[in-house]
Design an enzyme around this catalytic site. Structure first.
Site, short mmCIF file in Angstrom:
data_model
loop_
_atom_site.label_atom_id
_atom_site.label_comp_id
_atom_site.label_asym_id
_atom_site.label_seq_id
_atom_site.Cartn_x
_atom_site.Cartn_y
_atom_site.Cartn_z
N CYS A 140 4.56 8.09 -0.09
CA CYS A 140 3.67 6.95 0.12
C CYS A 140 4.16 5.76 -0.71
O CYS A 140 4.73 5.93 -1.78
CB CYS A 140 2.24 7.31 -0.26
N ASP A 159 2.36 3.88 -2.32
CA ASP A 159 1.46 3.73 -3.46
C ASP A 159 2.23 3.64 -4.78
O ASP A 159 3.09 4.47 -5.07
CB ASP A 159 0.50 4.94 -3.50
N ARG A 201 1.52 4.34 -7.63
CA ARG A 201 1.30 5.42 -8.61
C ARG A 201 2.10 6.67 -8.32
O ARG A 201 1.99 7.67 -9.01
CB ARG A 201 -0.21 5.76 -8.64
N HIS A 221 -0.29 12.29 -1.36
CA HIS A 221 -0.98 12.29 -2.66
C HIS A 221 -2.48 12.16 -2.46
O HIS A 221 -2.94 11.44 -1.57
CB HIS A 221 -0.46 11.16 -3.56
N CYS A 265 -5.15 8.93 -1.46
CA CYS A 265 -4.31 8.02 -0.65
C CYS A 265 -5.20 7.05 0.11
O CYS A 265 -6.02 7.46 0.94
CB CYS A 265 -3.44 8.82 0.30
CO CO Z 1 -1.00 6.72 -0.33
#
Ligand code: CO
Length: 211
Positions: A43, A45, A47, A99, A102
Site C-alpha cells: 500500500c 500508506d 506508515r 495492512h 488501510c
Molecule cells: Co493502505
C-alpha cells in the site's frame, strides 16, 4: 525553504555517510545493477515502508505500491512492474502486503463518494462482494475492516496467479512463489497469511491458460 523539505537533504547526507562508513563500496556495488529476489506489492500508506519494516537494504526488494496494494488486471503500471520483476530481474518471490487500518479498504466498506478514487476502490468493493457473507457476519466494524484487509490480500494473490506473466513463468518450470502478508501499523508486526502459491494447482479453471 521549510524545514520539512530541507531536512530531506540533511538526512540524506547523514545516511550516505553512514552507509559509506559501513561499506565504502556500498554505492559502487549498487551502481552496477540490481538483482533483487523479491517483488513487493504494498500500500502507498506512509506508515508501511517496505524496506524499513522488512530490514532489507537498497537492492534487495523491487517495489510497487498503490492504494490498498491492489493487483488490477488493466493496470499497466502494475503489469509492467510484474513483467519486469518476473522476466528480467527473475525474482523468486512476489509478496502482496496489506495492512490493518488501510484507508482504502475501509473506504471500500463505506458508501460515501470520495472522488476519482471511487473508481479504484470499486476493485476492493468487488472483493467485499465475494466475501460479503463472512464479513457481514462479524460483530464490529473494526473486525469487518481487519478481515477485509486479509481477504483483500488473498484475492490479490489470486489475481496475480491469473496473469499470463505468472502462469508462463511456472509453465517454464521457474521457481516462483506468491505470498500474502499483513502488516499491523499498531504494533509493527508483519504476519504471513499462509496463502502462498507456488504452482498453477490453485488457479480456477476459468482463468487457467493452456500451456
Ligand atoms: Co493502505
Amino acid at each position: 525553504m521549510p524545514k520539512i523539505f530541507t531536512d530531506i537533504f540533511k538526512n540524506n547526507q547523514e545516511w550516505v555517510q553512514q552507509k559509506l562508513n559501513q561499506d565504502p563500496d556500498f554505492f559502487n556495488k549498487l551502481a552496477k545493477g540490481q538483482k533483487p529476489p523479491i517483488l513487493w506489492i504494498g500500500c502507498s500508506d506512509s506508515r508501511v515502508p517496505a524496506n524499513e519494516i522488512t530490514g532489507t537494504q537498497p537492492g534487495e526488494i523491487f517495489v510497487h505500491r498503490n492504494i490498498a496494494n491492489m493487483v488490477v488486471h488493466t493496470d499497466m503500471s502494475m503489469l509492467s512492474v510484474l513483467d519486469y520483476a518476473v522476466n528480467v530481474l527473475e525474482v523468486s518471490h512476489v509478496i502482496v502486503c496489506g495492512h490493518y487500518g488501510c484507508g482504502g479498504v475501509n473506504a471500500a466498506l463505506d458508501n460515501k463518494q470520495v472522488g476519482i478514487i471511487d473508481n479504484w476502490l470499486r476493485n476492493i468493493k468487488d472483493v467485499y462482494r465475494l466475501h460479503k457473507a463472512e464479513i457481514d457476519a462479524l460483530p464490529t466494524l473494526e473486525q469487518k475492516q481487519r478481515r477485509m484487509v486479509e481477504v483483500n490480500v488473498q484475492e490479490q494473490v489470486f489475481d496475480l496467479i491469473k496473469t499470463s506473466i505468472i502462469q508462463n513463468a511456472w509453465a517454464r518450470g521457474r521457481f516462483l512463489q506468491v505470498h500474502g502478508l499483513v502488516y499491523d501499523i499498531a504494533n509493527g508486526i508483519l504476519k504471513d497469511l499462509n496463502v502462498t502459491v507456488g504452482d498453477n494447482s490453485e488457479i480456477d479453471s476459468v482463468y487457467k491458460f493452456d500451456v
